[in-house]
Design an enzyme around this catalytic site. Structure first.
Site, PDB file in Angstrom:
ATOM      1  N   LEU A   1      -8.667  -9.728 -10.628  1.00 17.21           N
ATOM      2  CA  LEU A   1      -9.386  -9.172 -11.773  1.00 17.21           C
ATOM      3  C   LEU A   1     -10.695  -8.546 -11.275  1.00 17.21           C
ATOM      4  O   LEU A   1     -11.377  -9.107 -10.428  1.00 17.21           O
ATOM      5  CB  LEU A   1      -9.679 -10.309 -12.753  1.00 17.21           C
TER       6      LEU A   1
ATOM      7  N   ASP B   1      -4.780  -5.394 -17.487  1.00 22.25           N
ATOM      8  CA  ASP B   1      -3.784  -4.440 -17.999  1.00 22.25           C
ATOM      9  C   ASP B   1      -4.028  -3.970 -19.433  1.00 22.25           C
ATOM     10  O   ASP B   1      -3.087  -3.707 -20.176  1.00 22.25           O
ATOM     11  CB  ASP B   1      -2.371  -5.066 -17.933  1.00 22.25           C
TER      12      ASP B   1
ATOM     13  N   HIS C   1       0.368   0.131 -13.227  1.00 19.72           N
ATOM     14  CA  HIS C   1       1.124  -1.089 -13.513  1.00 19.72           C
ATOM     15  C   HIS C   1       2.613  -0.731 -13.573  1.00 19.72           C
ATOM     16  O   HIS C   1       2.975   0.278 -14.188  1.00 19.72           O
ATOM     17  CB  HIS C   1       0.672  -1.701 -14.839  1.00 19.72           C
TER      18      HIS C   1
ATOM     19  N   GLU D   1       6.131   5.893  -9.532  1.00 18.98           N
ATOM     20  CA  GLU D   1       4.716   5.658  -9.184  1.00 18.98           C
ATOM     21  C   GLU D   1       4.224   6.693  -8.176  1.00 18.98           C
ATOM     22  O   GLU D   1       3.183   7.326  -8.369  1.00 18.98           O
ATOM     23  CB  GLU D   1       4.534   4.251  -8.605  1.00 18.98           C
TER      24      GLU D   1
ATOM     25  N   GLY E   1       0.787  -1.234   0.000  1.00 17.45           N
ATOM     26  CA  GLY E   1       0.000   0.000   0.000  1.00 17.45           C
ATOM     27  C   GLY E   1       0.814   1.276   0.000  1.00 17.45           C
ATOM     28  O   GLY E   1       0.318   2.323   0.438  1.00 17.45           O
TER      29      GLY E   1
HETATM   30  C1  GAR Z   1       2.988  -1.373  -7.495  1.00 14.45           C
HETATM   31  O1  GAR Z   1       4.275  -1.398  -8.070  1.00 14.45           O
HETATM   32  C2  GAR Z   1       1.932  -1.485  -8.560  1.00 14.45           C
HETATM   33  O2  GAR Z   1       2.300  -0.868  -9.769  1.00 14.45           O
HETATM   34  C3  GAR Z   1       1.850  -2.969  -8.735  1.00 14.45           C
HETATM   35  O3  GAR Z   1       1.914  -3.482  -7.437  1.00 14.45           O
HETATM   36  C4  GAR Z   1       2.761  -2.629  -6.659  1.00 14.45           C
HETATM   37  C5  GAR Z   1       2.073  -2.338  -5.352  1.00 14.45           C
HETATM   38  O4  GAR Z   1       2.916  -1.656  -4.469  1.00 14.45           O
HETATM   39  N1  GAR Z   1       0.648  -3.354  -9.415  1.00 14.45           N
HETATM   40  C6  GAR Z   1       0.608  -4.362 -10.290  1.00 14.45           C
HETATM   41  O5  GAR Z   1       1.572  -5.074 -10.521  1.00 14.45           O
HETATM   42  C7  GAR Z   1      -0.757  -4.560 -10.969  1.00 14.45           C
HETATM   43  N2  GAR Z   1      -0.658  -5.490 -12.046  1.00 14.45           N
HETATM   44  P1  GAR Z   1       2.312  -0.916  -3.209  1.00 14.45           P
HETATM   45  O6  GAR Z   1       1.380  -1.922  -2.516  1.00 14.45           O
HETATM   46  O7  GAR Z   1       3.473  -0.585  -2.344  1.00 14.45           O
HETATM   47  O8  GAR Z   1       1.572   0.282  -3.693  1.00 14.45           O
END
Ligand code: GAR
Length: 191
Positions: free
Chosen positions: A90, A148, A107, A177, A15
């Site tokens: 999904l 995606d 992503h 991100e 998160g």
């Molecule tokens: C992030 O890097 C996000 O882009 C990825 O999961 C991570 C979550 O990190 N999402 C995917 O891979 C979706 N296909 P976080 O829980 O620290 O935000």
């Protein structure tokens, strides 16, 4: 004046993106995070939400896919937009039909490369490294029924040097991100 918006954030794990979003909108005049939802009762992201006094809900696969329960929570909270932040399931079609063009995802790669079922988190960065890519990045896109593949709203790039470890690639991508996702969400909500 922009219309007021009420965001629900779905997450499955750490998160850190969700926290960047909570911080960005905590004093916002028209956009508020009103609910955080997770399929994972142990998700660190739920604790992050508690620190911001944002209500949380945890659901099972059955509640998510085979009942209207989660939809009911979203309606009760007056949710207008759905944000996926490291959410690994999904999204079912009833949710997509209720929030057309109002579900957004991030992503950790330059889609359409390194996307699709099973491509998440470190697996993405390992694939990027193994393929000898010289750059990677992030994609922020609207969500439809396919993994995606929704309309791309933003992409940001960073270099991958041949000496980088998977962890170093992940750290760079995560910085991108956190820097972009909250601002892209704000623009998208106010479009
Ligand atoms: C992030 O890097 C996000 O882009 C990825 O999961 C991570 C979550 O990190 N999402 C995917 O891979 C979706 N296909 P976080 O829980 O620290 O935000």
């Amino acid at each position: 004046m922009n219309q007021p918006a009420r965001l629900a954030v779905f997450l499955s794990g750490n998160g850190s993106n969700a926290e960047a979003i909570f911080n960005h909108f905590k004093n916002h005049s028209t956009i508020k995070v009103v609910l955080v939802l997770s399929n994972n009762p142990g998700a660190v992201g739920l604790e992050r939400a508690h620190k911001f006094n944002i209500p949380t809900r945890v659901f099972t696969r059955q509640q998510f896919r085979e009942s209207e329960e989660v939809m009911g929570w979203l309606k009760d909270a007056g949710v207008t937009h759905v944000v996926l932040a490291g959410f690994l399931w999904l999204v079912p079609s009833n949710l997509i039909e209720t929030f057309p063009q109002r579900i957004i995802n991030i992503h950790p790669a330059l889609l359409p490369k390194y996307g699709g079922k099973g491509m998440y988190g470190m697996k993405v960065h390992e694939a990027v490294k193994n393929a000898g890519e010289t750059e990677t990045g992030i994609t922020i896109h609207e969500v439809d029924e396919r993994y995606d593949q929704g309309r791309i709203l933003f992409q940001g790039k960073c270099p991958v040097h041949s000496t980088y470890t998977t962890q170093q690639i992940a750290e760079q991508v995560q910085r991108l991100e956190h820097a972009h996702y909250p601002r892209v969400i704000e623009r998208w909500v106010n479009r």
